[in-house]
Motif scaffolding. Structure first.
Motif, PDB file in Angstrom:
ATOM      1  N   GLU A 200       0.809  -1.223   0.000  1.00  0.00           N
ATOM      2  CA  GLU A 200       0.000   0.000   0.000  1.00  0.00           C
ATOM      3  C   GLU A 200       0.840   1.270   0.000  1.00  0.00           C
ATOM      4  O   GLU A 200       0.318   2.376  -0.152  1.00  0.00           O
ATOM      5  CB  GLU A 200      -0.977   0.017   1.192  1.00  0.00           C
ATOM      6  CG  GLU A 200      -0.329  -0.066   2.558  1.00  0.00           C
ATOM      7  CD  GLU A 200      -0.144  -1.496   3.046  1.00  0.00           C
ATOM      8  OE1 GLU A 200       0.088  -1.665   4.270  1.00  0.00           O
ATOM      9  OE2 GLU A 200      -0.229  -2.442   2.225  1.00  0.00           O
ATOM     10  N   GLU A 201       2.155   1.130   0.149  1.00  0.00           N
ATOM     11  CA  GLU A 201       3.063   2.283   0.117  1.00  0.00           C
ATOM     12  C   GLU A 201       3.658   2.509  -1.271  1.00  0.00           C
ATOM     13  O   GLU A 201       4.452   3.427  -1.454  1.00  0.00           O
ATOM     14  CB  GLU A 201       4.222   2.073   1.102  1.00  0.00           C
ATOM     15  CG  GLU A 201       3.800   1.953   2.546  1.00  0.00           C
ATOM     16  CD  GLU A 201       4.968   1.632   3.464  1.00  0.00           C
ATOM     17  OE1 GLU A 201       4.924   2.078   4.628  1.00  0.00           O
ATOM     18  OE2 GLU A 201       5.922   0.944   3.024  1.00  0.00           O
TER      19      GLU A 201
ATOM     20  N   ALA B 190      -0.129   0.037  -5.636  1.00  0.00           N
ATOM     21  CA  ALA B 190      -1.419   0.293  -4.982  1.00  0.00           C
ATOM     22  C   ALA B 190      -2.215   1.354  -5.736  1.00  0.00           C
ATOM     23  O   ALA B 190      -3.447   1.277  -5.834  1.00  0.00           O
ATOM     24  CB  ALA B 190      -1.189   0.734  -3.538  1.00  0.00           C
ATOM     25  N   MET B 191      -1.511   2.334  -6.299  1.00  0.00           N
ATOM     26  CA  MET B 191      -2.175   3.396  -7.070  1.00  0.00           C
ATOM     27  C   MET B 191      -2.803   2.837  -8.340  1.00  0.00           C
ATOM     28  O   MET B 191      -3.930   3.175  -8.695  1.00  0.00           O
ATOM     29  CB  MET B 191      -1.162   4.488  -7.407  1.00  0.00           C
ATOM     30  CG  MET B 191      -1.734   5.691  -8.129  1.00  0.00           C
ATOM     31  SD  MET B 191      -0.422   6.643  -8.938  1.00  0.00           S
ATOM     32  CE  MET B 191      -0.151   5.653 -10.422  1.00  0.00           C
TER      33      MET B 191
ATOM     34  N   VAL C  65      -8.934   5.462  -5.245  1.00  0.00           N
ATOM     35  CA  VAL C  65      -8.814   5.425  -3.782  1.00  0.00           C
ATOM     36  C   VAL C  65      -7.432   5.889  -3.323  1.00  0.00           C
ATOM     37  O   VAL C  65      -7.303   6.665  -2.375  1.00  0.00           O
ATOM     38  CB  VAL C  65      -9.094   3.993  -3.250  1.00  0.00           C
ATOM     39  CG1 VAL C  65      -8.902   3.948  -1.737  1.00  0.00           C
ATOM     40  CG2 VAL C  65     -10.496   3.545  -3.636  1.00  0.00           C
ATOM     41  N   VAL C  66      -6.406   5.413  -4.017  1.00  0.00           N
ATOM     42  CA  VAL C  66      -5.023   5.712  -3.627  1.00  0.00           C
ATOM     43  C   VAL C  66      -4.488   6.871  -4.467  1.00  0.00           C
ATOM     44  O   VAL C  66      -4.528   6.835  -5.698  1.00  0.00           O
ATOM     45  CB  VAL C  66      -4.121   4.474  -3.816  1.00  0.00           C
ATOM     46  CG1 VAL C  66      -2.681   4.807  -3.430  1.00  0.00           C
ATOM     47  CG2 VAL C  66      -4.643   3.303  -2.998  1.00  0.00           C
TER      48      VAL C  66
ATOM     49  N   VAL D 216       8.672   7.797  -5.547  1.00  0.00           N
ATOM     50  CA  VAL D 216       7.513   6.928  -5.346  1.00  0.00           C
ATOM     51  C   VAL D 216       8.000   5.511  -5.618  1.00  0.00           C
ATOM     52  O   VAL D 216       8.379   5.193  -6.745  1.00  0.00           O
ATOM     53  CB  VAL D 216       6.347   7.288  -6.293  1.00  0.00           C
ATOM     54  CG1 VAL D 216       5.225   6.250  -6.170  1.00  0.00           C
ATOM     55  CG2 VAL D 216       5.809   8.679  -5.975  1.00  0.00           C
ATOM     56  N   PRO D 217       8.024   4.639  -4.591  1.00  0.00           N
ATOM     57  CA  PRO D 217       8.609   3.311  -4.770  1.00  0.00           C
ATOM     58  C   PRO D 217       7.733   2.354  -5.576  1.00  0.00           C
ATOM     59  O   PRO D 217       6.523   2.550  -5.698  1.00  0.00           O
ATOM     60  CB  PRO D 217       8.773   2.809  -3.326  1.00  0.00           C
ATOM     61  CG  PRO D 217       7.820   3.607  -2.515  1.00  0.00           C
ATOM     62  CD  PRO D 217       7.626   4.910  -3.210  1.00  0.00           C
ATOM     63  N   ALA D 218       8.388   1.326  -6.128  1.00  0.00           N
ATOM     64  CA  ALA D 218       7.693   0.269  -6.864  1.00  0.00           C
ATOM     65  C   ALA D 218       7.640  -0.988  -6.005  1.00  0.00           C
ATOM     66  O   ALA D 218       8.312  -1.094  -4.977  1.00  0.00           O
ATOM     67  CB  ALA D 218       8.401  -0.018  -8.173  1.00  0.00           C
ATOM     68  N   ASP D 219       6.843  -1.948  -6.447  1.00  0.00           N
ATOM     69  CA  ASP D 219       6.683  -3.211  -5.744  1.00  0.00           C
ATOM     70  C   ASP D 219       6.638  -4.323  -6.786  1.00  0.00           C
ATOM     71  O   ASP D 219       6.106  -4.134  -7.884  1.00  0.00           O
ATOM     72  CB  ASP D 219       5.381  -3.192  -4.931  1.00  0.00           C
ATOM     73  CG  ASP D 219       5.157  -4.473  -4.157  1.00  0.00           C
ATOM     74  OD1 ASP D 219       5.673  -4.576  -3.034  1.00  0.00           O
ATOM     75  OD2 ASP D 219       4.468  -5.377  -4.680  1.00  0.00           O
TER      76      ASP D 219
END
Length: 255
Positions: free
Chosen positions: A58-59, A63-64, A70-71, A93-96
């Motif tokens: 979610e960080e 998530a966006m 919402v995000v 802005v980090p990736a996952d």
């Protein structure tokens, strides 16, 4: 000054997209406010600019894309860090790694190529430059980056196959951008001693020579060493000659 959005893209992997973006961002941040958005599930840009390998889902930018209504990207921004201390004027802005899965499910969303563009609009003119790091493919994140960008920077290294990713990328760019695409080609990891490969690359780029930057980035062990310790080169080795190249690139980009 209007925010300038720049993406680094090339379908061929290993040509130095992330390294170029990280060091360009670090140089621009000397005088301007810069945000780097990591759009590659590998998250190498995130690792270099934060020193962290894992974030809560979610960080991250995943998530966006998962829930864009919402995000907000505003809530995902964090300062870039060097040895745990914030780097002035540089945010990320980090990736996952789950981003690739999320992108597949996003294919059904309306206006899916404009998710990032709409999110960046929320930032107003908070930043002078927003830099987008893309994966080595034409996934939805890359298409979002192209849509949102004022300039597409295409790094090519000294490998004989580094040019293979350019044409498919430019075809996608011309489809997404109705007007004339704004792109520039950057020669990266140039070894002046390798006359044969340099002549080959120059011949191959002859047809688009008006789009090839006059600035080149020399090959330097300091770049890979800096990546290994999660730092832009100018902080890892301030006296390295390659910093002069990144400084010239930043000056040219900043106009």
């Amino acid at each position: 000054m209007k925010t300038k959005v720049i993406s680094a893209a090339n379908q061929k992997g290993g040509v130095g997209k992330t390294t170029t973006l990280v060091n360009l961002g670090a140089e621009l941040a000397r005088k301007r406010k810069v945000l780097v958005v990591d759009l590659d599930p590998q998250g190498n840009c995130t690792k270099t600019l934060t020193g962290q390998r894992h974030f809560q889902f979610e960080e991250t930018v995943a998530a966006m894309f998962d829930k864009p209504k919402v995000v907000s990207i505003v809530d995902l921004i964090r300062p870039a860090l060097l040895d745990g201390e914030p780097i002035q004027n540089l945010d990320v802005v980090p990736a996952d790694f789950q981003l690739s899965r999320i992108i597949e499910t996003s294919l059904t969303k309306i206006n899916r190529e404009r998710i990032l563009e709409k999110q960046l609009a929320k930032l107003g003119e908070t930043y002078d430059f927003i830099l987008l790091d893309t994966p080595p493919n034409l996934s939805l994140t890359t298409l979002n980056a192209i849509q949102a960008s004022d300039l597409i920077l295409i790094p090519v290294d000294s490998g004989a196959f580094s040019l293979d990713g350019i044409n498919p990328l430019l075809e996608a760019v011309s489809e997404i951008k109705d007007d004339e695409a704004n792109y520039l080609i950057l020669r990266n990891e140039v070894d002046v001693r390798n006359a044969v490969i340099n002549e080959f690359i120059e011949d191959e780029l002859e047809i688009t020579k008006d789009k090839v930057l006059s600035v080149t980035i020399r090959r330097s062990e300091h770049v890979s060493q800096a990546n290994a310790v999660s730092a832009p080169v100018r902080f890892y080795k301030s006296g390295s000659l390659v910093n002069n190249d990144y400084r010239k690139l930043a000056s040219l980009i900043a106009g």
